[in-house]
Design an enzyme around this catalytic site. Sequence first.
Site, PDB file in Angstrom:
ATOM      1  N   HIS A  89       2.051 -25.113  -0.844  1.00 19.44           N
ATOM      2  CA  HIS A  89       2.755 -23.843  -1.022  1.00 19.44           C
ATOM      3  C   HIS A  89       2.465 -22.981   0.207  1.00 19.44           C
ATOM      4  O   HIS A  89       1.748 -23.413   1.133  1.00 19.44           O
ATOM      5  CB  HIS A  89       2.314 -23.166  -2.324  1.00 19.44           C
ATOM      6  CG  HIS A  89       0.823 -23.056  -2.474  1.00 19.44           C
ATOM      7  ND1 HIS A  89       0.050 -22.248  -1.677  1.00 19.44           N
ATOM      8  CD2 HIS A  89      -0.038 -23.691  -3.295  1.00 19.44           C
ATOM      9  CE1 HIS A  89      -1.207 -22.355  -2.026  1.00 19.44           C
ATOM     10  NE2 HIS A  89      -1.300 -23.241  -2.999  1.00 19.44           N
TER      11      HIS A  89
ATOM     12  N   HIS B  10      -1.098 -22.865   1.624  1.00 19.10           N
ATOM     13  CA  HIS B  10      -1.503 -23.979   2.495  1.00 19.10           C
ATOM     14  C   HIS B  10      -0.839 -23.840   3.862  1.00 19.10           C
ATOM     15  O   HIS B  10      -1.473 -24.084   4.895  1.00 19.10           O
ATOM     16  CB  HIS B  10      -1.041 -25.326   1.923  1.00 19.10           C
ATOM     17  CG  HIS B  10      -1.660 -25.706   0.619  1.00 19.10           C
ATOM     18  ND1 HIS B  10      -0.951 -25.777  -0.546  1.00 19.10           N
ATOM     19  CD2 HIS B  10      -2.935 -26.070   0.315  1.00 19.10           C
ATOM     20  CE1 HIS B  10      -1.749 -26.161  -1.525  1.00 19.10           C
ATOM     21  NE2 HIS B  10      -2.959 -26.345  -1.034  1.00 19.10           N
TER      22      HIS B  10
ATOM     23  N   GLN C  68     -13.425 -34.429  -8.453  1.00 19.02           N
ATOM     24  CA  GLN C  68     -13.646 -33.000  -8.655  1.00 19.02           C
ATOM     25  C   GLN C  68     -12.942 -32.463  -9.903  1.00 19.02           C
ATOM     26  O   GLN C  68     -12.965 -31.265 -10.162  1.00 19.02           O
ATOM     27  CB  GLN C  68     -13.242 -32.199  -7.416  1.00 19.02           C
ATOM     28  CG  GLN C  68     -11.756 -32.105  -7.146  1.00 19.02           C
ATOM     29  CD  GLN C  68     -11.463 -31.446  -5.802  1.00 19.02           C
ATOM     30  OE1 GLN C  68     -11.661 -32.047  -4.756  1.00 19.02           O
ATOM     31  NE2 GLN C  68     -11.004 -30.203  -5.827  1.00 19.02           N
TER      32      GLN C  68
ATOM     33  N   GLY D 274      -2.321 -31.682  -1.705  1.00 16.01           N
ATOM     34  CA  GLY D 274      -0.855 -31.741  -1.777  1.00 16.01           C
ATOM     35  C   GLY D 274      -0.285 -30.626  -2.613  1.00 16.01           C
ATOM     36  O   GLY D 274      -0.948 -29.602  -2.828  1.00 16.01           O
TER      37      GLY D 274
END
Length: 280
Positions: free
Chosen positions: A34, A37, A61, A31
């Site tokens: 920007h 992506h 992670q 998510g």
Amino acid sequence: MKIFESINEFQTEIESLKANGKTIGFVPTMGALHEGHLALVKQSVSENDCCIVSIFVNPTQFNSLSDLEKYPRDFNKDVKLLKSEKCDIIFAPKAEDMYNINELKNRFDFDFGGLDTVMEGQFRPGHFNGVVQIVSKLFKLVQPTKAYFGEKDFQQLSIIHQMVKVLDFNIEIVDCPIVREDSGLAMSSRNERLTTEQRAQAAEISKTLLESCSLASHLSPCELTTKVIDNINSVDGLVVEYFDIVDVKTLQTVNSWINPAVGCIAVFCGEVRLIDNIRY
Ligand code: PAF
């Protein structure tokens, strides 16, 4: 555009897409989308019958709880952006549905063939175990034809290629170039946390990396490494965590320019940790 939170409903949708012979392009994200992506989404939309984007801030992670908590989240904004890019499906599962308690407690094991012991792997122990854990789970659920990843996370991309080989996934991994702001700063969800002053400081990272390309013809990798680190550390507000010039395939430090190399960097700009890389 359809949005699925429920894993079961999402699986039914995937079965129907597969039964109808549709190709699936997949863009896994956490998510806070920007332009970087969106470039992956655009490519996925143009190359497949159906584009699926996952939005899942993967707890396994992160190295610290505070980094996980500070990770930017704006689901409604992401939905709007994905709609405007003609994404077909958003998959946004809940952490408790993706993981059982044991998976959250114990580190996921994977044979990285040495790709995980350097750079990000050295400074963020366990990070790639979490990445492989979630991406392999998502690949099993989504069953994509192609999956799109950005080259900004160069080491992550190498590890995803390794994972696909080791776990024998029949998925084409598409490497997508870094998208930069006008200043040269590599697009990242973490940039949202930078002040205006920090943004100007952070722009010096890519500027130095770019300049280092023209120095590579008369400096050894070791000399160039020192120069890049010194230049960036001399900028107010920037502290280099590591800069390493490595072989593009093995990710091990190079001593000569014989094989294609990539310079990978992690820099703290205040509290915000930024990564970038450049090919030599
Ligand atoms: O690159 C990222 O945003 C994440 O590491 C990924 C691939 C979505 C896995 O959580």
